[in-house]
Design an enzyme around this catalytic site. Structure first.
Site, PDB file in Angstrom:
ATOM      1  N   ALA A 191       0.822  -1.220   0.000  1.00 59.62           N
ATOM      2  CA  ALA A 191       0.000   0.000   0.000  1.00 59.62           C
ATOM      3  C   ALA A 191       0.851   1.263   0.000  1.00 59.62           C
ATOM      4  O   ALA A 191       0.451   2.291   0.532  1.00 59.62           O
ATOM      5  CB  ALA A 191      -0.915  -0.012   1.229  1.00 59.62           C
ATOM      6  N   ALA A 192       2.038   1.178  -0.617  1.00 55.29           N
ATOM      7  CA  ALA A 192       2.943   2.329  -0.542  1.00 55.29           C
ATOM      8  C   ALA A 192       2.906   3.216  -1.780  1.00 55.29           C
ATOM      9  O   ALA A 192       3.460   4.303  -1.780  1.00 55.29           O
ATOM     10  CB  ALA A 192       4.368   1.846  -0.299  1.00 55.29           C
ATOM     11  N   ARG A 235      -1.939   6.983 -11.659  1.00 54.69           N
ATOM     12  CA  ARG A 235      -3.002   6.910 -12.665  1.00 54.69           C
ATOM     13  C   ARG A 235      -4.360   7.372 -12.133  1.00 54.69           C
ATOM     14  O   ARG A 235      -5.283   7.625 -12.890  1.00 54.69           O
ATOM     15  CB  ARG A 235      -3.095   5.468 -13.213  1.00 54.69           C
ATOM     16  CG  ARG A 235      -1.908   5.079 -14.071  1.00 54.69           C
ATOM     17  CD  ARG A 235      -1.787   3.576 -14.266  1.00 54.69           C
ATOM     18  NE  ARG A 235      -1.183   2.902 -13.104  1.00 54.69           N
ATOM     19  CZ  ARG A 235      -0.921   1.599 -13.046  1.00 54.69           C
ATOM     20  NH1 ARG A 235      -1.228   0.821 -14.049  1.00 54.69           N
ATOM     21  NH2 ARG A 235      -0.368   1.079 -11.959  1.00 54.69           N
ATOM     22  N   GLU A 264       4.959  -8.373 -17.293  1.00 55.55           N
ATOM     23  CA  GLU A 264       4.165  -7.144 -17.147  1.00 55.55           C
ATOM     24  C   GLU A 264       3.759  -6.621 -18.528  1.00 55.55           C
ATOM     25  O   GLU A 264       4.455  -6.836 -19.521  1.00 55.55           O
ATOM     26  CB  GLU A 264       4.981  -6.081 -16.400  1.00 55.55           C
ATOM     27  CG  GLU A 264       5.201  -6.402 -14.931  1.00 55.55           C
ATOM     28  CD  GLU A 264       3.913  -6.672 -14.177  1.00 55.55           C
ATOM     29  OE1 GLU A 264       3.021  -5.805 -14.175  1.00 55.55           O
ATOM     30  OE2 GLU A 264       3.788  -7.763 -13.587  1.00 55.55           O
ATOM     31  N   ASN A 299      -2.155 -12.051 -13.726  1.00 59.35           N
ATOM     32  CA  ASN A 299      -1.718 -12.110 -12.330  1.00 59.35           C
ATOM     33  C   ASN A 299      -2.616 -11.156 -11.537  1.00 59.35           C
ATOM     34  O   ASN A 299      -2.694  -9.978 -11.835  1.00 59.35           O
ATOM     35  CB  ASN A 299      -0.251 -11.662 -12.263  1.00 59.35           C
ATOM     36  CG  ASN A 299       0.205 -11.389 -10.837  1.00 59.35           C
ATOM     37  OD1 ASN A 299      -0.344 -11.962  -9.890  1.00 59.35           O
ATOM     38  ND2 ASN A 299       1.205 -10.537 -10.699  1.00 59.35           N
ATOM     39  N   LYS A 351     -30.805  18.599  16.187  1.00 63.83           N
ATOM     40  CA  LYS A 351     -29.363  18.468  16.393  1.00 63.83           C
ATOM     41  C   LYS A 351     -29.058  18.251  17.868  1.00 63.83           C
ATOM     42  O   LYS A 351     -29.592  18.971  18.708  1.00 63.83           O
ATOM     43  CB  LYS A 351     -28.650  19.733  15.903  1.00 63.83           C
ATOM     44  CG  LYS A 351     -27.151  19.653  16.002  1.00 63.83           C
ATOM     45  CD  LYS A 351     -26.500  20.979  16.390  1.00 63.83           C
ATOM     46  CE  LYS A 351     -26.428  21.148  17.874  1.00 63.83           C
ATOM     47  NZ  LYS A 351     -25.688  22.335  18.305  1.00 63.83           N
ATOM     48  N   ASN A 360     -45.672  17.880  22.508  1.00 66.07           N
ATOM     49  CA  ASN A 360     -46.075  18.256  21.156  1.00 66.07           C
ATOM     50  C   ASN A 360     -45.479  19.619  20.840  1.00 66.07           C
ATOM     51  O   ASN A 360     -45.731  20.592  21.545  1.00 66.07           O
ATOM     52  CB  ASN A 360     -47.603  18.317  21.083  1.00 66.07           C
ATOM     53  CG  ASN A 360     -48.057  18.436  19.633  1.00 66.07           C
ATOM     54  OD1 ASN A 360     -47.401  19.107  18.828  1.00 66.07           O
ATOM     55  ND2 ASN A 360     -49.163  17.796  19.301  1.00 66.07           N
ATOM     56  N   ARG A 385     -46.439  37.450  24.203  1.00 65.73           N
ATOM     57  CA  ARG A 385     -46.635  38.088  22.895  1.00 65.73           C
ATOM     58  C   ARG A 385     -47.468  39.339  23.129  1.00 65.73           C
ATOM     59  O   ARG A 385     -48.164  39.436  24.150  1.00 65.73           O
ATOM     60  CB  ARG A 385     -47.355  37.146  21.926  1.00 65.73           C
ATOM     61  CG  ARG A 385     -48.746  36.778  22.377  1.00 65.73           C
ATOM     62  CD  ARG A 385     -49.403  35.723  21.499  1.00 65.73           C
ATOM     63  NE  ARG A 385     -50.788  35.542  21.874  1.00 65.73           N
ATOM     64  CZ  ARG A 385     -51.424  34.386  21.849  1.00 65.73           C
ATOM     65  NH1 ARG A 385     -50.791  33.278  21.482  1.00 65.73           N
ATOM     66  NH2 ARG A 385     -52.696  34.324  22.183  1.00 65.73           N
TER      67      ARG A 385
END
Ligand code: UD1
Ligand code: MG
Length: 454
Positions: free
Chosen positions: A10-11, A16, A155, A170, A351, A377, A440
Protein backbone atom coordinates in the site's frame (compact mmCIF):
# COMPACT_ATOMS: atom_id res chain seq x y z
CA UNK A 1 -1.10 -25.70 11.66
CA UNK A 2 1.61 -23.51 10.14
CA UNK A 3 1.77 -19.81 10.74
CA UNK A 4 0.19 -17.56 8.15
CA UNK A 5 1.48 -14.02 7.68
CA UNK A 6 0.00 -11.39 5.42
CA UNK A 7 1.75 -8.56 3.62
CA UNK A 8 -0.36 -5.81 2.07
CA UNK A 9 1.22 -3.53 -0.51
CA UNK A 10 0.00 0.00 0.00
CA UNK A 11 2.94 2.33 -0.54
CA UNK A 12 2.29 3.46 -4.10
CA UNK A 13 1.19 6.95 -5.05
CA UNK A 14 -1.37 5.76 -7.55
CA UNK A 15 -0.32 8.15 -10.31
CA UNK A 16 -3.00 6.91 -12.66
CA UNK A 17 -5.75 8.00 -10.23
CA UNK A 18 -4.68 11.64 -10.80
CA UNK A 19 -5.75 12.44 -7.27
CA UNK A 20 -4.65 14.26 -4.14
CA UNK A 21 -5.91 11.25 -2.19
CA UNK A 22 -3.50 8.30 -2.04
CA UNK A 23 -4.79 5.47 -4.17
CA UNK A 24 -5.42 2.83 -1.53
CA UNK A 25 -7.46 5.32 0.52
CA UNK A 26 -10.00 5.86 -2.24
CA UNK A 27 -13.24 4.43 -0.92
CA UNK A 28 -15.25 1.65 -2.51
CA UNK A 29 -18.78 1.52 -1.09
CA UNK A 30 -17.66 4.01 1.53
CA UNK A 31 -14.60 2.15 2.82
CA UNK A 32 -11.01 2.72 1.67
CA UNK A 33 -9.80 -0.01 -0.66
CA UNK A 34 -6.93 -1.02 1.59
CA UNK A 35 -9.30 -1.38 4.55
CA UNK A 36 -11.43 -3.85 2.60
CA UNK A 37 -8.27 -5.86 2.01
CA UNK A 38 -7.20 -5.73 5.66
CA UNK A 39 -10.70 -6.56 6.97
CA UNK A 40 -10.94 -9.53 4.63
CA UNK A 41 -7.56 -10.81 5.76
CA UNK A 42 -8.47 -10.28 9.41
CA UNK A 43 -11.38 -12.67 8.94
CA UNK A 44 -8.84 -15.42 8.12
CA UNK A 45 -6.68 -17.09 10.72
CA UNK A 46 -3.61 -14.93 10.16
CA UNK A 47 -1.01 -14.42 12.90
CA UNK A 48 0.51 -11.16 11.64
CA UNK A 49 -0.61 -8.53 9.16
CA UNK A 50 2.08 -6.20 7.85
CA UNK A 51 1.09 -3.26 5.66
CA UNK A 52 3.78 -1.63 3.54
CA UNK A 53 3.22 2.12 3.60
CA UNK A 54 4.96 4.95 1.76
CA UNK A 55 2.95 7.63 0.01
CA UNK A 56 0.47 8.92 2.57
CA UNK A 57 1.93 6.60 5.20
CA UNK A 58 0.50 8.55 8.13
CA UNK A 59 -2.96 8.71 6.60
CA UNK A 60 -2.98 5.00 5.81
CA UNK A 61 -1.86 4.17 9.37
CA UNK A 62 -4.47 6.48 10.81
CA UNK A 63 -7.15 4.76 8.76
CA UNK A 64 -6.18 1.20 9.61
CA UNK A 65 -5.11 1.83 13.22
CA UNK A 66 -4.19 -1.31 15.10
CA UNK A 67 -5.62 -3.66 12.51
CA UNK A 68 -2.10 -4.01 11.11
CA UNK A 69 1.60 -3.58 11.75
CA UNK A 70 3.40 -1.18 9.42
CA UNK A 71 6.68 -0.95 7.60
CA UNK A 72 7.78 2.10 5.68
CA UNK A 73 8.94 1.83 2.08
CA UNK A 74 10.67 5.16 1.68
CA UNK A 75 11.13 4.99 -2.07
CA UNK A 76 8.69 3.13 -4.26
CA UNK A 77 11.02 0.96 -6.30
CA UNK A 78 8.50 -1.73 -7.12
CA UNK A 79 6.37 -4.45 -5.57
CA UNK A 80 9.33 -6.76 -4.82
CA UNK A 81 11.14 -3.91 -3.11
CA UNK A 82 7.95 -3.25 -1.13
CA UNK A 83 7.78 -6.81 0.19
CA UNK A 84 11.50 -6.75 1.13
CA UNK A 85 10.64 -4.01 3.63
CA UNK A 86 8.70 -6.58 5.68
CA UNK A 87 11.93 -8.50 6.24
CA UNK A 88 12.48 -6.72 9.55
CA UNK A 89 9.33 -8.38 10.86
CA UNK A 90 9.06 -11.66 8.96
CA UNK A 91 12.62 -12.71 8.16
CA UNK A 92 13.49 -16.25 9.17
CA UNK A 93 9.99 -17.18 10.34
CA UNK A 94 8.53 -20.55 9.41
CA UNK A 95 5.20 -20.24 7.69
CA UNK A 96 3.25 -19.10 4.70
CA UNK A 97 3.07 -15.50 3.59
CA UNK A 98 0.02 -14.22 1.79
CA UNK A 99 0.78 -11.11 -0.27
CA UNK A 100 -2.12 -8.95 -1.44
CA UNK A 101 -2.13 -5.59 -3.22
CA UNK A 102 -3.93 -2.76 -1.46
CA UNK A 103 -5.72 -1.88 -4.68
CA UNK A 104 -7.64 -5.15 -5.09
CA UNK A 105 -10.54 -4.61 -2.68
CA UNK A 106 -12.88 -7.22 -4.14
CA UNK A 107 -10.94 -10.42 -3.45
CA UNK A 108 -13.07 -12.43 -1.03
CA UNK A 109 -11.66 -14.14 2.05
CA UNK A 110 -12.93 -17.48 0.71
CA UNK A 111 -10.78 -17.02 -2.38
CA UNK A 112 -7.70 -16.25 -0.31
CA UNK A 113 -8.44 -19.34 1.75
CA UNK A 114 -8.82 -21.51 -1.35
CA UNK A 115 -5.52 -20.12 -2.65
CA UNK A 116 -3.83 -20.99 0.63
CA UNK A 117 -5.27 -24.50 0.66
CA UNK A 118 -4.22 -25.10 -2.93
CA UNK A 119 -0.71 -23.82 -2.10
CA UNK A 120 -0.48 -26.25 0.81
CA UNK A 121 -1.85 -29.20 -1.11
CA UNK A 122 0.74 -28.66 -3.87
CA UNK A 123 3.56 -28.32 -1.37
CA UNK A 124 4.52 -25.26 -3.40
CA UNK A 125 7.05 -22.58 -2.54
CA UNK A 126 4.94 -20.04 -4.38
CA UNK A 127 1.35 -20.02 -5.63
CA UNK A 128 -0.09 -17.21 -7.65
CA UNK A 129 -3.76 -16.33 -7.84
CA UNK A 130 -4.71 -15.89 -11.48
CA UNK A 131 -7.89 -15.02 -13.36
CA UNK A 132 -9.00 -14.85 -16.95
CA UNK A 133 -9.77 -11.29 -18.03
CA UNK A 134 -12.03 -10.22 -20.88
CA UNK A 135 -9.62 -7.37 -21.41
CA UNK A 136 -6.24 -8.16 -19.82
CA UNK A 137 -4.64 -4.83 -20.77
CA UNK A 138 -2.54 -3.42 -17.96
CA UNK A 139 -2.21 -6.64 -15.97
CA UNK A 140 0.79 -8.94 -15.72
CA UNK A 141 0.27 -11.96 -17.99
CA UNK A 142 0.69 -15.53 -16.76
CA UNK A 143 3.03 -17.43 -19.07
CA UNK A 144 2.75 -21.20 -18.88
CA UNK A 145 5.08 -23.78 -20.39
CA UNK A 146 4.12 -26.67 -22.67
CA UNK A 147 2.97 -28.72 -19.63
CA UNK A 148 0.73 -25.94 -18.43
CA UNK A 149 3.05 -25.05 -15.54
CA UNK A 150 3.47 -21.38 -14.71
CA UNK A 151 6.93 -20.31 -15.78
CA UNK A 152 6.86 -16.53 -15.49
CA UNK A 153 4.74 -13.40 -15.21
CA UNK A 154 5.29 -10.71 -17.81
CA UNK A 155 4.17 -7.14 -17.15
CA UNK A 156 2.14 -5.33 -19.80
CA UNK A 157 5.03 -3.01 -20.69
CA UNK A 158 7.51 -5.89 -21.04
CA UNK A 159 5.22 -8.28 -22.93
CA UNK A 160 5.80 -9.21 -26.55
CA UNK A 161 2.78 -8.79 -28.87
CA UNK A 162 2.26 -12.53 -28.61
CA UNK A 163 2.37 -12.48 -24.81
CA UNK A 164 -0.08 -9.61 -24.82
CA UNK A 165 -2.65 -11.96 -26.35
CA UNK A 166 -2.62 -14.07 -23.17
CA UNK A 167 -5.80 -13.45 -21.18
CA UNK A 168 -4.77 -15.18 -17.96
CA UNK A 169 -3.59 -12.44 -15.60
CA UNK A 170 -1.72 -12.11 -12.33
CA UNK A 171 -4.18 -10.83 -9.74
CA UNK A 172 -1.36 -9.57 -7.50
CA UNK A 173 -2.28 -12.03 -4.72
CA UNK A 174 0.16 -14.81 -3.84
CA UNK A 175 1.09 -17.39 -1.22
CA UNK A 176 4.78 -17.96 -0.54
CA UNK A 177 6.84 -20.09 1.73
CA UNK A 178 8.04 -17.26 3.93
CA UNK A 179 11.74 -18.18 3.99
CA UNK A 180 11.90 -18.97 0.27
CA UNK A 181 10.22 -15.63 -0.47
CA UNK A 182 12.83 -13.51 1.27
CA UNK A 183 15.70 -15.58 -0.21
CA UNK A 184 14.31 -15.18 -3.74
CA UNK A 185 13.59 -11.46 -3.32
CA UNK A 186 17.34 -10.88 -3.05
CA UNK A 187 17.72 -12.11 -6.61
CA UNK A 188 15.11 -9.84 -8.22
CA UNK A 189 16.59 -7.26 -10.58
CA UNK A 190 15.13 -4.10 -12.02
CA UNK A 191 16.16 -4.65 -15.60
CA UNK A 192 12.78 -4.19 -17.22
CA UNK A 193 10.70 -1.62 -19.05
CA UNK A 194 9.81 0.28 -15.85
CA UNK A 195 13.15 -0.08 -14.04
CA UNK A 196 11.28 -1.52 -11.04
CA UNK A 197 11.77 -4.54 -8.81
CA UNK A 198 8.79 -6.74 -9.72
CA UNK A 199 7.40 -9.14 -7.12
CA UNK A 200 6.09 -11.52 -9.81
CA UNK A 201 9.71 -12.16 -10.86
CA UNK A 202 10.00 -14.29 -7.72
CA UNK A 203 7.86 -16.88 -9.52
CA UNK A 204 10.39 -17.30 -12.32
CA UNK A 205 13.34 -17.30 -9.90
CA UNK A 206 11.87 -20.09 -7.77
CA UNK A 207 10.78 -22.05 -10.82
CA UNK A 208 14.30 -21.91 -12.26
CA UNK A 209 15.66 -23.11 -8.93
CA UNK A 210 13.54 -26.23 -9.44
CA UNK A 211 11.07 -25.36 -6.68
CA UNK A 212 7.38 -26.14 -7.00
CA UNK A 213 5.53 -23.10 -8.26
CA UNK A 214 1.81 -23.30 -8.70
CA UNK A 215 -1.19 -21.25 -9.80
CA UNK A 216 -4.74 -21.16 -8.54
CA UNK A 217 -7.32 -19.67 -10.86
CA UNK A 218 -10.18 -17.61 -9.51
CA UNK A 219 -13.23 -18.20 -11.71
CA UNK A 220 -14.59 -14.72 -11.23
CA UNK A 221 -12.44 -12.02 -12.79
CA UNK A 222 -14.57 -9.34 -11.13
CA UNK A 223 -13.19 -10.37 -7.75
CA UNK A 224 -9.67 -9.69 -8.82
CA UNK A 225 -10.10 -6.29 -10.40
CA UNK A 226 -7.10 -4.06 -9.69
CA UNK A 227 -8.01 -0.42 -9.25
CA UNK A 228 -5.41 1.75 -10.96
CA UNK A 229 -7.64 4.55 -12.29
CA UNK A 230 -11.06 6.09 -11.78
CA UNK A 231 -12.65 3.93 -14.45
CA UNK A 232 -11.69 0.81 -12.53
CA UNK A 233 -12.76 2.54 -9.30
CA UNK A 234 -16.28 2.93 -10.68
CA UNK A 235 -16.27 -0.70 -11.82
CA UNK A 236 -15.18 -1.82 -8.36
CA UNK A 237 -17.94 0.29 -6.80
CA UNK A 238 -20.55 -1.34 -9.01
CA UNK A 239 -19.33 -4.87 -8.34
CA UNK A 240 -19.14 -4.27 -4.58
CA UNK A 241 -22.53 -2.52 -4.51
CA UNK A 242 -24.17 -5.48 -6.26
CA UNK A 243 -22.47 -7.88 -3.90
CA UNK A 244 -23.63 -6.01 -0.79
CA UNK A 245 -27.17 -5.50 -2.06
CA UNK A 246 -27.44 -9.15 -2.99
CA UNK A 247 -26.31 -10.21 0.49
CA UNK A 248 -29.06 -8.12 2.10
CA UNK A 249 -31.73 -9.32 -0.31
CA UNK A 250 -30.75 -12.93 0.38
CA UNK A 251 -31.06 -12.14 4.10
CA UNK A 252 -34.63 -10.93 3.70
CA UNK A 253 -34.33 -7.22 2.96
CA UNK A 254 -36.40 -5.82 0.07
CA UNK A 255 -34.46 -3.45 -2.14
CA UNK A 256 -36.83 -1.93 -4.64
CA UNK A 257 -34.13 -0.71 -7.02
CA UNK A 258 -30.65 -2.11 -6.33
CA UNK A 259 -29.18 0.12 -9.04
CA UNK A 260 -29.86 3.25 -7.00
CA UNK A 261 -29.31 1.80 -3.53
CA UNK A 262 -25.88 2.22 -1.98
CA UNK A 263 -25.15 0.35 1.24
CA UNK A 264 -21.80 0.34 3.01
CA UNK A 265 -19.97 -2.93 3.49
CA UNK A 266 -20.41 -2.78 7.27
CA UNK A 267 -24.10 -1.83 7.52
CA UNK A 268 -26.59 -4.26 9.05
CA UNK A 269 -30.25 -4.40 8.06
CA UNK A 270 -33.03 -6.53 9.60
CA UNK A 271 -35.55 -8.72 7.82
CA UNK A 272 -38.58 -7.35 6.03
CA UNK A 273 -37.14 -3.90 5.96
CA UNK A 274 -37.79 -2.20 2.62
CA UNK A 275 -35.18 0.10 1.10
CA UNK A 276 -36.71 2.41 -1.47
CA UNK A 277 -34.86 3.90 -4.46
CA UNK A 278 -32.22 6.59 -4.21
CA UNK A 279 -31.12 5.65 -0.71
CA UNK A 280 -27.56 5.64 0.65
CA UNK A 281 -26.75 3.83 3.88
CA UNK A 282 -23.26 4.63 5.08
CA UNK A 283 -20.72 3.61 7.70
CA UNK A 284 -21.61 1.43 10.66
CA UNK A 285 -25.36 1.90 10.34
CA UNK A 286 -27.66 -0.68 11.93
CA UNK A 287 -31.31 -0.83 10.81
CA UNK A 288 -33.88 -3.06 12.48
CA UNK A 289 -36.70 -5.18 11.07
CA UNK A 290 -39.84 -4.00 9.25
CA UNK A 291 -38.50 -0.51 8.60
CA UNK A 292 -39.15 1.51 5.48
CA UNK A 293 -36.14 3.57 4.47
CA UNK A 294 -36.36 5.95 1.53
CA UNK A 295 -36.99 6.91 -1.09
CA UNK A 296 -34.04 9.29 -1.38
CA UNK A 297 -32.69 9.03 2.14
CA UNK A 298 -29.15 9.22 3.43
CA UNK A 299 -28.38 7.38 6.65
CA UNK A 300 -24.88 7.70 8.10
CA UNK A 301 -23.50 5.82 11.13
CA UNK A 302 -26.91 5.60 12.77
CA UNK A 303 -29.09 3.05 14.53
CA UNK A 304 -32.71 2.75 13.49
CA UNK A 305 -34.98 0.47 15.49
CA UNK A 306 -37.77 -1.83 14.29
CA UNK A 307 -40.83 -0.60 12.36
CA UNK A 308 -39.49 2.89 11.84
CA UNK A 309 -39.84 4.84 8.60
CA UNK A 310 -37.42 7.40 7.22
CA UNK A 311 -38.65 9.14 4.08
CA UNK A 312 -36.65 11.59 1.92
CA UNK A 313 -34.47 12.48 4.89
CA UNK A 314 -30.88 12.76 6.08
CA UNK A 315 -29.87 11.04 9.34
CA UNK A 316 -26.31 11.31 10.66
CA UNK A 317 -24.75 9.80 13.81
CA UNK A 318 -28.16 9.42 15.43
CA UNK A 319 -30.33 6.87 17.20
CA UNK A 320 -34.01 6.39 16.34
CA UNK A 321 -36.33 4.24 18.45
CA UNK A 322 -39.10 1.87 17.39
CA UNK A 323 -42.28 2.75 15.48
CA UNK A 324 -41.00 6.21 14.76
CA UNK A 325 -41.64 8.25 11.62
CA UNK A 326 -39.06 10.62 10.20
CA UNK A 327 -39.71 12.85 7.20
CA UNK A 328 -40.40 13.53 4.50
CA UNK A 329 -37.64 16.15 4.31
CA UNK A 330 -36.26 15.95 7.83
CA UNK A 331 -32.64 16.35 8.92
CA UNK A 332 -31.35 14.54 11.99
CA UNK A 333 -27.88 15.83 12.74
CA UNK A 334 -25.26 14.20 14.98
CA UNK A 335 -26.13 13.17 18.53
CA UNK A 336 -29.85 13.09 18.01
CA UNK A 337 -31.69 10.44 20.01
CA UNK A 338 -35.35 9.76 19.33
CA UNK A 339 -37.47 7.50 21.52
CA UNK A 340 -40.24 5.15 20.41
CA UNK A 341 -43.42 6.30 18.63
CA UNK A 342 -41.86 9.67 17.85
CA UNK A 343 -42.86 11.76 14.86
CA UNK A 344 -40.48 14.10 13.11
CA UNK A 345 -42.31 15.67 10.19
CA UNK A 346 -41.42 17.72 7.17
CA UNK A 347 -38.79 20.45 7.29
CA UNK A 348 -37.77 19.61 10.84
CA UNK A 349 -34.10 19.74 11.86
CA UNK A 350 -32.91 18.15 15.08
CA UNK A 351 -29.36 18.47 16.39
CA UNK A 352 -27.70 17.08 19.53
CA UNK A 353 -31.05 16.56 21.23
CA UNK A 354 -32.92 13.82 22.99
CA UNK A 355 -36.65 13.37 22.40
CA UNK A 356 -38.67 11.00 24.60
CA UNK A 357 -41.32 8.48 23.59
CA UNK A 358 -44.50 9.68 21.85
CA UNK A 359 -43.14 13.16 21.23
CA UNK A 360 -44.13 14.92 18.02
CA UNK A 361 -42.42 17.66 16.08
CA UNK A 362 -44.55 17.59 13.00
CA UNK A 363 -43.66 20.59 10.87
CA UNK A 364 -41.03 23.27 10.21
CA UNK A 365 -39.08 23.26 13.47
CA UNK A 366 -35.51 23.45 14.67
CA UNK A 367 -34.64 21.57 17.84
CA UNK A 368 -31.01 21.99 18.87
CA UNK A 369 -29.19 21.25 22.15
CA UNK A 370 -32.46 20.23 23.75
CA UNK A 371 -33.65 17.62 26.19
CA UNK A 372 -37.26 16.92 25.35
CA UNK A 373 -39.34 14.57 27.47
CA UNK A 374 -42.06 12.20 26.38
CA UNK A 375 -45.49 12.97 25.00
CA UNK A 376 -44.46 16.50 24.09
CA UNK A 377 -46.08 18.26 21.16
CA UNK A 378 -44.05 20.94 19.45
CA UNK A 379 -46.24 23.00 17.17
CA UNK A 380 -45.49 24.06 13.63
CA UNK A 381 -42.68 26.57 13.22
CA UNK A 382 -41.44 26.45 16.81
CA UNK A 383 -37.72 26.59 17.43
CA UNK A 384 -35.12 26.40 20.14
CA UNK A 385 -33.06 29.59 20.06
CA UNK A 386 -29.87 27.85 21.13
CA UNK A 387 -27.15 30.14 19.85
CA UNK A 388 -26.33 33.77 20.67
CA UNK A 389 -23.59 34.05 18.08
CA UNK A 390 -20.92 32.90 20.53
CA UNK A 391 -22.21 30.13 22.73
CA UNK A 392 -24.76 27.34 22.58
CA UNK A 393 -27.38 26.96 25.33
CA UNK A 394 -29.64 24.17 26.39
CA UNK A 395 -33.43 23.93 26.29
CA UNK A 396 -35.19 21.54 28.66
CA UNK A 397 -38.76 20.55 27.87
CA UNK A 398 -40.26 18.16 30.38
CA UNK A 399 -42.92 15.50 29.78
CA UNK A 400 -46.40 16.35 28.46
CA UNK A 401 -45.57 19.90 27.41
CA UNK A 402 -47.55 21.50 24.61
CA UNK A 403 -45.69 24.16 22.63
CA UNK A 404 -48.01 26.24 20.47
CA UNK A 405 -47.12 27.12 16.89
CA UNK A 406 -44.39 29.59 16.03
CA UNK A 407 -42.85 29.82 19.50
CA UNK A 408 -39.26 30.84 20.17
CA UNK A 409 -37.73 29.08 23.15
CA UNK A 410 -34.76 31.28 24.00
CA UNK A 411 -32.17 29.08 25.72
CA UNK A 412 -31.13 28.49 28.39
CA UNK A 413 -34.72 27.85 29.30
CA UNK A 414 -36.87 25.18 30.90
CA UNK A 415 -40.52 24.28 30.32
CA UNK A 416 -41.87 22.38 33.33
CA UNK A 417 -43.87 19.17 32.99
CA UNK A 418 -47.37 19.60 31.64
CA UNK A 419 -46.89 23.28 30.83
CA UNK A 420 -48.54 24.96 27.86
CA UNK A 421 -46.95 27.58 25.65
CA UNK A 422 -49.33 29.88 23.84
CA UNK A 423 -48.76 30.13 20.11
CA UNK A 424 -46.46 32.89 18.94
CA UNK A 425 -44.69 33.27 22.28
CA UNK A 426 -41.06 34.18 22.73
CA UNK A 427 -40.21 32.39 25.95
CA UNK A 428 -37.16 33.66 27.80
CA UNK A 429 -37.96 32.57 31.37
CA UNK A 430 -38.65 29.23 32.95
CA UNK A 431 -42.30 28.12 32.73
CA UNK A 432 -43.32 26.21 35.88
CA UNK A 433 -44.99 22.81 35.67
CA UNK A 434 -48.63 22.95 34.60
CA UNK A 435 -48.46 26.70 33.94
CA UNK A 436 -49.31 28.46 30.73
CA UNK A 437 -46.56 30.63 29.31
CA UNK A 438 -47.70 33.41 27.04
CA UNK A 439 -45.30 36.04 25.76
CA UNK A 440 -46.63 38.09 22.90
CA UNK A 441 -48.16 41.52 22.50
CA UNK A 442 -51.91 41.79 22.89
CA UNK A 443 -54.08 42.13 19.84
CA UNK A 444 -56.00 45.31 19.24
CA UNK A 445 -58.80 45.55 16.65
CA UNK A 446 -59.47 48.99 15.08
CA UNK A 447 -62.99 48.80 13.80
CA UNK A 448 -63.63 49.85 10.18
CA UNK A 449 -60.00 50.91 9.84
CA UNK A 450 -59.36 48.44 6.99
CA UNK A 451 -61.83 50.32 4.81
CA UNK A 452 -59.73 53.49 5.12
CA UNK A 453 -56.66 51.68 3.90
CA UNK A 454 -58.28 50.43 0.69
C1 UD1 B 1 0.58 -5.31 -10.27
C2 UD1 B 1 1.41 -6.51 -10.77
C3 UD1 B 1 0.71 -7.10 -11.97
C4 UD1 B 1 -0.70 -7.50 -11.61
C5 UD1 B 1 -1.47 -6.33 -10.98
C6 UD1 B 1 -2.78 -6.84 -10.39
C7 UD1 B 1 3.76 -6.03 -10.32
C8 UD1 B 1 5.06 -5.58 -10.88
N1 UD1 B 1 2.74 -6.07 -11.15
O1 UD1 B 1 0.56 -4.33 -11.32
O2 UD1 B 1 1.43 -8.26 -12.43
O3 UD1 B 1 -1.37 -7.98 -12.76
O4 UD1 B 1 -0.72 -5.72 -9.91
O5 UD1 B 1 -3.58 -5.78 -9.94
O6 UD1 B 1 3.70 -6.39 -9.16
N2 UD1 B 1 3.22 -0.76 -4.36
C9 UD1 B 1 4.03 -0.53 -3.29
N3 UD1 B 1 5.32 -0.14 -3.51
C10 UD1 B 1 5.83 -0.01 -4.75
C11 UD1 B 1 4.99 -0.26 -5.85
C12 UD1 B 1 3.68 -0.63 -5.62
O7 UD1 B 1 3.61 -0.66 -2.13
O8 UD1 B 1 7.01 0.33 -4.86
C13 UD1 B 1 1.81 -1.16 -4.11
C14 UD1 B 1 0.79 -0.19 -4.66
O9 UD1 B 1 0.41 0.76 -3.69
C15 UD1 B 1 -0.37 -1.11 -5.02
C16 UD1 B 1 0.29 -2.45 -5.28
O10 UD1 B 1 1.58 -2.39 -4.75
O11 UD1 B 1 -1.31 -1.24 -3.98
C17 UD1 B 1 0.36 -2.79 -6.75
O12 UD1 B 1 1.04 -1.74 -7.45
P1 UD1 B 1 0.49 -1.17 -8.81
O13 UD1 B 1 1.34 -0.06 -9.23
O14 UD1 B 1 -0.96 -0.96 -8.72
O15 UD1 B 1 0.79 -2.42 -9.77
P2 UD1 B 1 0.02 -2.81 -11.09
O16 UD1 B 1 0.56 -2.02 -12.22
O17 UD1 B 1 -1.42 -2.80 -10.86
MG1 MG C 1 -2.61 -2.02 -9.36
Amino acid sequence: MTNIFAVILAAGQGTRMKSKLYKVLHPVCGKPMVEHVVDNIQSLNVSRIVTIVGHGAEKVKEQLGDKSEYVLQEQQLGTAHAVIQAESILNGLEGTTLVVCGDTPLIQPETMKALYEHHNSQNAKATILTAVAGNPTGYGRVIRDADGQVSQIVEQKDATPEQQLVTEINTGTYCFDNKALFEALKLVSNENAQGEYYLPDVIEILQKQGEIVSAYTCNDFDETLGVNDRVALAQAEEIMRNRINEKHMRNGVTIINPLTTHISADAQIGRDTVIKPGTTIEGQTVIGEDCIIGPNSNIVNSRISDRTTVQNSVVTDSYIGEDTAVGPFAHLRPETQLGNHVKIGNFVEVKKSTLGNDTKVSHLSYIGDAEVGSNVNIGCGSITVNYDGKNKFKTIIEDDVFVGCNSNLVAPVKLGAGSFIAAGSTITKEVPADAMGIARSRQENKLDYAKKLK
